[in-house]
Motif scaffolding. Structure first.
Motif, PDB file in Angstrom:
ATOM      1  N   PHE A 135      67.079 100.538  46.053  1.00  0.00           N
ATOM      2  CA  PHE A 135      66.644 101.741  45.346  1.00  0.00           C
ATOM      3  C   PHE A 135      65.657 101.480  44.202  1.00  0.00           C
ATOM      4  O   PHE A 135      65.266 102.405  43.511  1.00  0.00           O
ATOM      5  N   ALA A 136      65.307 100.230  43.934  1.00  0.00           N
ATOM      6  CA  ALA A 136      64.375  99.934  42.833  1.00  0.00           C
ATOM      7  C   ALA A 136      63.906  98.499  42.986  1.00  0.00           C
ATOM      8  O   ALA A 136      64.434  97.747  43.822  1.00  0.00           O
ATOM      9  N   GLY A 137      62.937  98.116  42.170  1.00  0.00           N
ATOM     10  CA  GLY A 137      62.449  96.745  42.211  1.00  0.00           C
ATOM     11  C   GLY A 137      63.545  95.749  41.877  1.00  0.00           C
ATOM     12  O   GLY A 137      63.781  94.767  42.598  1.00  0.00           O
ATOM     13  N   ALA A 138      64.270  96.011  40.787  1.00  0.00           N
ATOM     14  CA  ALA A 138      65.330  95.101  40.372  1.00  0.00           C
ATOM     15  C   ALA A 138      66.423  95.028  41.440  1.00  0.00           C
ATOM     16  O   ALA A 138      66.990  93.966  41.703  1.00  0.00           O
ATOM     17  N   HIS A 139      66.687  96.164  42.077  1.00  0.00           N
ATOM     18  CA  HIS A 139      67.688  96.206  43.147  1.00  0.00           C
ATOM     19  C   HIS A 139      67.206  95.366  44.339  1.00  0.00           C
ATOM     20  O   HIS A 139      67.997  94.678  44.993  1.00  0.00           O
ATOM     21  N   GLY A 171      61.640  90.716  32.847  1.00  0.00           N
ATOM     22  CA  GLY A 171      63.030  90.508  32.464  1.00  0.00           C
ATOM     23  C   GLY A 171      64.029  90.721  33.578  1.00  0.00           C
ATOM     24  O   GLY A 171      65.144  90.183  33.545  1.00  0.00           O
ATOM     25  N   THR A 172      63.632  91.507  34.587  1.00  0.00           N
ATOM     26  CA  THR A 172      64.570  91.763  35.684  1.00  0.00           C
ATOM     27  C   THR A 172      64.848  90.506  36.505  1.00  0.00           C
ATOM     28  O   THR A 172      65.913  90.413  37.117  1.00  0.00           O
ATOM     29  N   ASN A 173      63.913  89.526  36.520  1.00  0.00           N
ATOM     30  CA  ASN A 173      64.122  88.318  37.348  1.00  0.00           C
ATOM     31  C   ASN A 173      65.361  87.540  36.917  1.00  0.00           C
ATOM     32  O   ASN A 173      66.286  87.351  37.730  1.00  0.00           O
ATOM     33  N   PRO A 174      65.420  87.100  35.637  1.00  0.00           N
ATOM     34  CA  PRO A 174      66.642  86.399  35.229  1.00  0.00           C
ATOM     35  C   PRO A 174      67.879  87.290  35.308  1.00  0.00           C
ATOM     36  O   PRO A 174      68.972  86.823  35.654  1.00  0.00           O
ATOM     37  N   MET A 213      58.741  83.899  41.897  1.00  0.00           N
ATOM     38  CA  MET A 213      57.400  83.956  41.311  1.00  0.00           C
ATOM     39  C   MET A 213      56.848  85.367  41.402  1.00  0.00           C
ATOM     40  O   MET A 213      57.068  86.066  42.392  1.00  0.00           O
ATOM     41  N   THR A 214      56.118  85.757  40.367  1.00  0.00           N
ATOM     42  CA  THR A 214      55.411  87.030  40.383  1.00  0.00           C
ATOM     43  C   THR A 214      53.941  86.683  40.532  1.00  0.00           C
ATOM     44  O   THR A 214      53.440  85.821  39.814  1.00  0.00           O
ATOM     45  N   ASN A 215      53.278  87.324  41.483  1.00  0.00           N
ATOM     46  CA  ASN A 215      51.876  86.981  41.707  1.00  0.00           C
ATOM     47  C   ASN A 215      51.083  88.229  42.060  1.00  0.00           C
ATOM     48  O   ASN A 215      51.432  88.911  43.016  1.00  0.00           O
ATOM     49  N   TYR A 242      59.192  86.067  46.216  1.00  0.00           N
ATOM     50  CA  TYR A 242      57.990  86.692  45.661  1.00  0.00           C
ATOM     51  C   TYR A 242      58.352  88.037  45.048  1.00  0.00           C
ATOM     52  O   TYR A 242      58.787  88.953  45.755  1.00  0.00           O
ATOM     53  N   ASP A 243      58.219  88.146  43.716  1.00  0.00           N
ATOM     54  CA  ASP A 243      58.387  89.431  43.047  1.00  0.00           C
ATOM     55  C   ASP A 243      57.103  90.211  43.295  1.00  0.00           C
ATOM     56  O   ASP A 243      56.078  89.945  42.689  1.00  0.00           O
ATOM     57  N   GLY A 244      57.179  91.159  44.224  1.00  0.00           N
ATOM     58  CA  GLY A 244      55.983  91.884  44.664  1.00  0.00           C
ATOM     59  C   GLY A 244      55.692  93.152  43.889  1.00  0.00           C
ATOM     60  O   GLY A 244      54.914  93.992  44.349  1.00  0.00           O
ATOM     61  N   ALA A 245      56.292  93.302  42.710  1.00  0.00           N
ATOM     62  CA  ALA A 245      56.000  94.496  41.909  1.00  0.00           C
ATOM     63  C   ALA A 245      54.521  94.538  41.515  1.00  0.00           C
ATOM     64  O   ALA A 245      53.980  95.602  41.249  1.00  0.00           O
ATOM     65  N   ASN A 246      53.890  93.376  41.479  1.00  0.00           N
ATOM     66  CA  ASN A 246      52.455  93.314  41.162  1.00  0.00           C
ATOM     67  C   ASN A 246      51.608  93.146  42.423  1.00  0.00           C
ATOM     68  O   ASN A 246      50.553  92.532  42.389  1.00  0.00           O
ATOM     69  N   MET A 264      60.683  88.582  49.751  1.00  0.00           N
ATOM     70  CA  MET A 264      59.980  89.300  48.675  1.00  0.00           C
ATOM     71  C   MET A 264      60.484  90.726  48.556  1.00  0.00           C
ATOM     72  O   MET A 264      61.116  91.251  49.476  1.00  0.00           O
ATOM     73  N   HIS A 265      60.198  91.354  47.414  1.00  0.00           N
ATOM     74  CA  HIS A 265      60.412  92.804  47.333  1.00  0.00           C
ATOM     75  C   HIS A 265      59.099  93.471  46.965  1.00  0.00           C
ATOM     76  O   HIS A 265      58.200  92.844  46.411  1.00  0.00           O
ATOM     77  N   ILE A 266      59.025  94.748  47.293  1.00  0.00           N
ATOM     78  CA  ILE A 266      57.856  95.572  46.980  1.00  0.00           C
ATOM     79  C   ILE A 266      58.353  96.766  46.181  1.00  0.00           C
ATOM     80  O   ILE A 266      59.441  97.261  46.441  1.00  0.00           O
ATOM     81  N   ASN A 267      57.577  97.218  45.202  1.00  0.00           N
ATOM     82  CA  ASN A 267      57.915  98.469  44.525  1.00  0.00           C
ATOM     83  C   ASN A 267      57.089  99.600  45.136  1.00  0.00           C
ATOM     84  O   ASN A 267      55.912  99.724  44.834  1.00  0.00           O
ATOM     85  N   LEU A 268      57.714 100.402  45.991  1.00  0.00           N
ATOM     86  CA  LEU A 268      56.966 101.532  46.559  1.00  0.00           C
ATOM     87  C   LEU A 268      56.492 102.431  45.434  1.00  0.00           C
ATOM     88  O   LEU A 268      55.421 103.030  45.524  1.00  0.00           O
ATOM     89  N   HIS A 269      57.290 102.519  44.342  1.00  0.00           N
ATOM     90  CA  HIS A 269      56.932 103.406  43.229  1.00  0.00           C
ATOM     91  C   HIS A 269      55.856 102.801  42.332  1.00  0.00           C
ATOM     92  O   HIS A 269      55.517 103.365  41.319  1.00  0.00           O
ATOM     93  N   LYS A 270      55.339 101.671  42.663  1.00  0.00           N
ATOM     94  CA  LYS A 270      54.150 101.170  41.970  1.00  0.00           C
ATOM     95  C   LYS A 270      53.012 101.104  42.990  1.00  0.00           C
ATOM     96  O   LYS A 270      52.154 101.964  43.029  1.00  0.00           O
TER      97      LYS A 270
HETATM   98  C1  LIG Z   1      58.460  96.835  37.462  1.00  0.00           C
HETATM   99  C2  LIG Z   1      58.737  95.420  37.731  1.00  0.00           C
HETATM  100  C3  LIG Z   1      59.999  95.009  38.192  1.00  0.00           C
HETATM  101  C4  LIG Z   1      61.204  95.921  38.300  1.00  0.00           C
HETATM  102  O1  LIG Z   1      61.055  97.066  39.074  1.00  0.00           O
HETATM  103  P1  LIG Z   1      62.020  98.326  38.833  1.00  0.00           P
HETATM  104  O2  LIG Z   1      61.726  99.250  39.950  1.00  0.00           O
HETATM  105  O3  LIG Z   1      61.638  98.889  37.500  1.00  0.00           O
HETATM  106  O4  LIG Z   1      63.429  97.847  38.846  1.00  0.00           O
HETATM  107  C5  LIG Z   1      60.167  93.666  38.499  1.00  0.00           C
HETATM  108  N1  LIG Z   1      59.173  92.776  38.335  1.00  0.00           N
HETATM  109  C6  LIG Z   1      57.947  93.134  37.877  1.00  0.00           C
HETATM  110  C7  LIG Z   1      56.864  92.095  37.734  1.00  0.00           C
HETATM  111  C8  LIG Z   1      57.686  94.474  37.550  1.00  0.00           C
HETATM  112  O5  LIG Z   1      56.486  94.819  37.086  1.00  0.00           O
END
Ligand SMILES: *Cc1c(COP(=O)(O)O)cnc(C)c1O
Length: 482
Positions: A135-139, A171-174, A213-215, A242-246, A264-270
């Motif tokens: 339900f979210a990036g952190a999730h 901060g969500t990674n740790p 890693m965030t890339n 891979y933290d795919g929020a970016n 990896m995860h993706i943030n659809l809301h980003k």
């Molecule tokens: C936004 C973000 C997250 C967390 O996503 P949420 O949907 O807010 O939980 C994780 N990592 C990075 C790099 C982000 O920018």
């Protein structure tokens, strides 16, 4: 704005005996609650007529600031335009009225949308299979780490308890690693802002479960050492996350699956233009490379000869009710179809161009600690002229006077006066030029009339709030006599 109502609490508008509701005629008779369940005194609720209530909340809603109000360069958040057509498709009655328990043969179209998004994300990232359940990036991070843990456990490799996280990480990674019961180990960044491979070498052993890693990383920098890092982590038996929020600047340019990442995860809301930030809800799909599919959570949507079906498997990881936030999934899929194969390739390059343009136009008045090409965002370390007393907080507050949302400030923690700017690809050059000229004007004010900046904002309904007091002694209850 109705000045009489504006700025008051609903309690202050209350008049004894006013009514804001009208209930239908009672056809069921009265039922007396048992004595022990009844209140001793009446609840202190406001009493207002219906128009007062409607105006009160309508006027308050006007104080929200969203992407539809103005430029919103909040770094790391990818506040791109949320196209209205996404709202339209997701509100279509046949989608909106679905029940999560209805049988697959009654909702083939919805399942096809779901299945196609699973496949589209795999194609865009170079991975094998996706779950859309989180339900979210952190999730998504938590889900990804659970998958990694399940993979190690399936091989009887139970000593892998460490997750390596860069010091520049979100901060969500740790936090996700901790929630997953794993141990967080920090790897340092070099002076150039990317992961320090030498520091990493010292941390690798057979207790490493994964490296996150965030890339591009939170400084907006492409992690150029990924091939070497992936090789080292894989050699010691760990997996690459891979933290795919970016992902936004990578869209159409390159794929995490081709870089050696396993999960990896993706943030659809980003990245995929669905609303977030109070306007949510979110969605954090998780993808895995070939060979890890069996560890993905259930349920998922499958395609068979008879049509689309839902596969559930009680043995698997389960991370939420049913199939996730379906409304968000429709919006993201609409966005992908709207852009199409050709135009989706332009997202990353334009997001990157816009960020570099702002950076280059402002770096003579704001301090740029890491120069060179950035990706979708970059970080200033406050004003270049350190002789003024004007801080990043002051600049952020002053921006509000000009109708802009502030950038992300005081994050990442690598610089004292961090100001993280991400314009996204959806802004026009005119909008970006106006923002640049306002940023330059504020830098000039910092020299000529610092007090104007330090006492900002001046044009918002409330001025500067005391953050510390608000956090430590929040007033959450209304008392008439105090
Ligand atoms: C936004 C973000 C997250 C967390 O996503 P949420 O949907 O807010 O939980 C994780 N990592 C990075 C790099 C982000 O920018």
């Amino acid at each position: 704005m109705n000045n009489k109502l504006y700025g008051k609490l609903i309690f202050e508008l209350s008049h004894d005996g006013s009514k804001g509701y009208s209930l239908p005629k009672n056809e069921f008779g009265n039922y007396k609650l048992p004595e022990n369940l009844r209140r001793e005194t009446d609840a202190r609720l406001p009493e207002c007529d219906e128009m007062t209530v409607v105006r009160h909340y309508t006027n308050h809603s006007g104080n929200n600031f969203g992407v539809n109000n103005g430029f919103y360069p909040l770094g790391s958040c990818t506040m791109k335009y949320n196209p209205s057509i996404n709202e339209e498709t997701s509100s279509l009655k046949p989608f909106a009225n679905l029940h999560p328990l209805q049988s697959a043969d009654t909702c083939q179209g919805a399942l096809e949308v779901y299945y196609n998004l699973q496949k589209s994300l795999a194609a865009l990232t170079g991975l094998s299979e996706f779950t859309l359940n989180p339900f979210a990036g952190a999730h998504g991070e938590l889900t990804g780490l659970m998958i990694i843990r399940a993979y190690h456990e399936s091989r009887g490799d139970s000593k892998r308890v460490k997750v390596i996280v860069p010091d520049s990480a979100h901060g969500t990674n740790p936090a996700s690693a901790s929630v997953c019961g794993l141990e967080v180990v920090e790897v340092k960044s070099t002076a150039d802002g990317i992961v320090d491979v030498n520091d990493l070498r010292g941390l690798l052993d057979d207790t490493v479960a994964a490296m996150m890693m965030t890339n591009p990383n939170t400084l907006g920098l492409f992690e150029t050492e990924i091939p070497e890092i992936a090789k080292l982590v894989h050699e010691c038996g760990g997996l690459m996350y891979y933290d795919g929020a970016n992902l936004n600047p990578m869209l159409g340019a390159c794929r995490p699956g081709d870089m050696g990442f396993d999960v990896m995860h993706i943030n659809l809301h980003k990245t995929f233009a669905t609303p977030h930030g109070g306007g949510g809800p979110g969605s954090g799909p998780v993808g895995v490379r070939e060979g890890l599919e069996e560890f993905l959570p259930a349920p998922k949507v499958i395609k068979t000869e008879k049509g689309f079906g839902i596969e559930t498997n009680g043995e698997k990881i389960n991370v939420g009710a049913f199939l996730g936030n379906f409304g968000v999934i429709i919006k993201a899929y609409t966005y992908i179809l709207t852009l199409g194969k050709e135009n989706i390739r332009l997202v990353g390059p334009f997001a990157t161009l816009n960020a570099n343009y702002i950076k280059e136009c402002l770096k003579d008045v704001y301090e740029l600690p890491i120069s060179g090409l950035c990706k979708h965002e970059f970080v200033f370390n406050g004003l270049k002229d350190k002789s003024t007393e004007v801080t990043t907080m002051d600049v952020a507050k002053r921006l509000l006077d000009f109708g802009y949302h502030a950038p992300t400030i005081y994050f990442p923690l690598l610089f004292h006066e961090a100001m993280m700017i991400e314009p996204t690809e959806s802004e026009s050059k005119d909008t970006i030029d106006s923002f640049i000229s306002v940023m330059r004007q504020i830098a000039q004010e910092a020299k000529d009339e610092p007090q104007t900046v330090k006492s900002a904002p001046h044009n918002t309904p409330i001025g500067r709030v005391d953050d510390v007091l608000a956090a430590k002694e929040p007033k959450l209850t209304y008392y008439k006599n105090k």
